[in-house]
Motif scaffolding. Structure first.
Motif, PDB file in Angstrom:
ATOM      1  N   THR A 159       3.901  12.321 -27.254  1.00  0.00           N
ATOM      2  CA  THR A 159       2.680  12.417 -28.050  1.00  0.00           C
ATOM      3  C   THR A 159       1.816  13.591 -27.606  1.00  0.00           C
ATOM      4  O   THR A 159       1.100  14.178 -28.414  1.00  0.00           O
ATOM      5  N   GLY A 160       1.856  13.893 -26.315  1.00  0.00           N
ATOM      6  CA  GLY A 160       0.990  14.946 -25.791  1.00  0.00           C
ATOM      7  C   GLY A 160      -0.468  14.537 -25.714  1.00  0.00           C
ATOM      8  O   GLY A 160      -1.337  15.369 -25.430  1.00  0.00           O
ATOM      9  N   ASP A 161      -0.754  13.265 -25.967  1.00  0.00           N
ATOM     10  CA  ASP A 161      -2.146  12.809 -26.001  1.00  0.00           C
ATOM     11  C   ASP A 161      -2.654  12.487 -24.603  1.00  0.00           C
ATOM     12  O   ASP A 161      -2.107  11.621 -23.916  1.00  0.00           O
ATOM     13  N   VAL A 213      -4.055   8.820 -23.295  1.00  0.00           N
ATOM     14  CA  VAL A 213      -3.209   7.787 -22.710  1.00  0.00           C
ATOM     15  C   VAL A 213      -3.709   7.433 -21.306  1.00  0.00           C
ATOM     16  O   VAL A 213      -3.619   6.274 -20.877  1.00  0.00           O
ATOM     17  N   ALA A 214      -4.263   8.412 -20.583  1.00  0.00           N
ATOM     18  CA  ALA A 214      -4.803   8.149 -19.244  1.00  0.00           C
ATOM     19  C   ALA A 214      -5.949   7.148 -19.309  1.00  0.00           C
ATOM     20  O   ALA A 214      -6.051   6.246 -18.462  1.00  0.00           O
ATOM     21  N   LEU A 215      -6.808   7.290 -20.305  1.00  0.00           N
ATOM     22  CA  LEU A 215      -7.915   6.345 -20.453  1.00  0.00           C
ATOM     23  C   LEU A 215      -7.399   4.958 -20.813  1.00  0.00           C
ATOM     24  O   LEU A 215      -7.861   3.948 -20.268  1.00  0.00           O
ATOM     25  N   GLY A 216      -6.407   4.899 -21.715  1.00  0.00           N
ATOM     26  CA  GLY A 216      -5.822   3.615 -22.065  1.00  0.00           C
ATOM     27  C   GLY A 216      -5.183   2.937 -20.871  1.00  0.00           C
ATOM     28  O   GLY A 216      -5.325   1.722 -20.677  1.00  0.00           O
ATOM     29  N   ALA A 217      -4.481   3.721 -20.054  1.00  0.00           N
ATOM     30  CA  ALA A 217      -3.840   3.163 -18.857  1.00  0.00           C
ATOM     31  C   ALA A 217      -4.872   2.631 -17.883  1.00  0.00           C
ATOM     32  O   ALA A 217      -4.688   1.552 -17.292  1.00  0.00           O
ATOM     33  N   ALA A 218      -5.961   3.360 -17.701  1.00  0.00           N
ATOM     34  CA  ALA A 218      -7.005   2.921 -16.776  1.00  0.00           C
ATOM     35  C   ALA A 218      -7.636   1.613 -17.242  1.00  0.00           C
ATOM     36  O   ALA A 218      -7.804   0.671 -16.455  1.00  0.00           O
ATOM     37  N   ARG A 233      -1.724  17.154 -18.770  1.00  0.00           N
ATOM     38  CA  ARG A 233      -2.541  16.735 -19.910  1.00  0.00           C
ATOM     39  C   ARG A 233      -3.276  15.436 -19.605  1.00  0.00           C
ATOM     40  O   ARG A 233      -4.458  15.281 -19.930  1.00  0.00           O
ATOM     41  N   LEU A 234      -2.590  14.493 -18.977  1.00  0.00           N
ATOM     42  CA  LEU A 234      -3.234  13.230 -18.610  1.00  0.00           C
ATOM     43  C   LEU A 234      -4.400  13.480 -17.660  1.00  0.00           C
ATOM     44  O   LEU A 234      -5.496  12.925 -17.824  1.00  0.00           O
ATOM     45  N   HIS A 235      -4.156  14.307 -16.643  1.00  0.00           N
ATOM     46  CA  HIS A 235      -5.198  14.582 -15.664  1.00  0.00           C
ATOM     47  C   HIS A 235      -6.372  15.321 -16.297  1.00  0.00           C
ATOM     48  O   HIS A 235      -7.533  15.035 -16.004  1.00  0.00           O
TER      49      HIS A 235
END
Length: 418
Positions: A235-237, A240-245, A282-284
């Motif tokens: 996805t390159g989004d 996803v990091a916020l969703g994981a947190a 990208r996540l970071h």
């Protein structure tokens, strides 16, 4: 003033804050200043305006909002901290972290509790609350002394120690905050102590670590190891990091564990599921941008509260002495004791021990505890904690850049020496 005009002014202010979030760090990169200092100063100036002054309210007027907002920024910050650590977890590889968690933090809690009781005259429960709220270093305000982005190689021992410590000790301090809450109750006997030891000090820590590990492994598989068409990394989004947190935090809290601990452990699991994948950048990046924006908004509000809401109305000479003892004596002493006998050079020991930055974690723990139990003089507690946070922001913000630049130059000379 009409409501529409006030609303438009608020939008204008938010737009300016968002732009400053992007520009200010670039301008201050080589200066002995930091973004948090700028945010607090901007908040103090903005909320001094007559139109905005009514919005500079004391935390006790909106205790749940203060708890939830500070909680959110810490959660996002912990995910960002875990995602950028390159070093694999391990007892020996993280030895410096275990020293800081297992030795420095308990010593800090003990000494700050003693100071709060003897110097400020607080009761044992209240003194322990102050000690446990001020002990953990802050993952939100410590970005200037943390490791670089994933794979950048900016992970010397000092930056790694400060990043990993900040990532873990917010969760590790929770048992002591809960002990203060228990002590503030009407009765605290043997059964209450046993419950605290078995549930708050052992079970919730284990659940936090276990849930973080399981969620990190699961998210790592979903992100990097599913068949190519289904990988989340495609996805390159970055969000996803916020969703994981939020997922790691929410699930762990629901099953009775420490969510802060789970978020950081899950971030480490996600980071190491595919260490060299470019999607980590990208996540970071998203986690860092979200953290910076939330931090800036909250610190602007904090700056407005400091000067315009009576947040520091209950400080005095003893409180000021307490603040400087905590920042300049207690944390450095505890850090140096914990690093005694290690192979870490003395210059690095000094830097690690000095940068025990206080910030959003302290605000969250105090707000959380005051919402859970009745502590005497809550206004005074907010003055004490806020003064420590304010002085920490100023002192550590001014010294972070020059200190690490000097340390980097010393390390470069050491490496080039024959």
């Amino acid at each position: 003033m009409p409501d529409s005009a006030l609303y438009e002014q608020v939008l204008t202010g938010l737009g300016a804050i968002i732009l400053m979030t992007a520009w200010v760090p670039m301008v201050m990169r080589r200066m002995p200043l930091s973004l948090p200092i700028f945010c607090v100063a901007a908040g103090a100036a903005l909320f001094a305006l007559p139109a905005l002054r009514p919005f500079a309210v004391h935390p006790l007027q909106h205790p749940i909002a203060v708890e939830r907002l500070s909680e959110l920024v810490v959660v996002v910050s912990l995910m960002g901290a875990g995602l950028k650590i390159d070093r694999r977890a391990g007892f020996r590889r993280w030895a410096i972290t275990w020293r800081l968690l297992g030795v420095a933090m308990p010593i800090t809690i003990l000494l700050v509790t003693i100071l709060a009781s003897s110097l400020l005259g607080l009761g044992i429960a209240t003194a322990l609350l102050i000690g446990s709220s001020l002990a953990p270093t802050d993952p939100v305000l410590a970005s200037d002394v943390q490791v670089g982005a994933p794979g950048e190689g900016k992970e010397d021992e000092v930056r790694f120690a400060l990043t990993s410590e900040a990532g873990l000790n917010d969760g590790a301090a929770f048992p002591f905050v809960n002990l203060a809450i228990a002590l503030a109750g009407l009765s605290f006997g043997t059964r209450a102590f046993e419950h605290w030891l078995l549930v708050d000090a052992i079970w919730k820590l284990l659940v936090g670590i276990g849930m973080g590990y399981a969620i990190g492994r699961a998210l790592g598989y979903l992100t990097f190891h599913l068949p190519n068409i289904a990988k989340l990394s495609r996805t390159g989004d970055g969000f996803v990091a916020l969703g994981a947190a939020l997922l790691a935090y929410g699930l762990t809290q629901l099953v009775g564990g420490y969510g802060f601990l789970a978020v950081f452990v899950a971030a480490l699991g996600l980071r190491h599921a595919s260490r060299d994948h470019r999607y980590h950048h990208r996540l970071h990046e998203f986690a860092e941008e979200a953290e910076r924006l939330l931090m800036m908004l909250l610190l602007v509000l904090f700056g407005g509260m400091v000067l315009n809401s009576g947040l520091l109305a209950y400080w005095d000479g003893r409180t000021l002495l307490f603040t400087f003892l905590v920042i300049l004596i207690v944390r450095p002493f505890a850090g140096l004791v914990s690093l005694g006998g290690s192979r870490t050079p003395w210059r690095e020991r000094l830097v690690i021990s000095f940068f025990g930055i206080r910030g959003m974690g302290t605000i969250y723990y105090l707000a959380y505890a005051l919402n859970q139990a009745d502590f005497p003089e809550p206004e005074r507690l907010w003055s004490i904690a806020s003064l420590v946070v304010l002085i920490s922001i100023m002192l550590h913000g001014i010294t972070a850049t020059p200190s690490l630049q000097l340390l980097d130059r010393w390390a470069a000379r050491h490496r080039s020496a024959p």
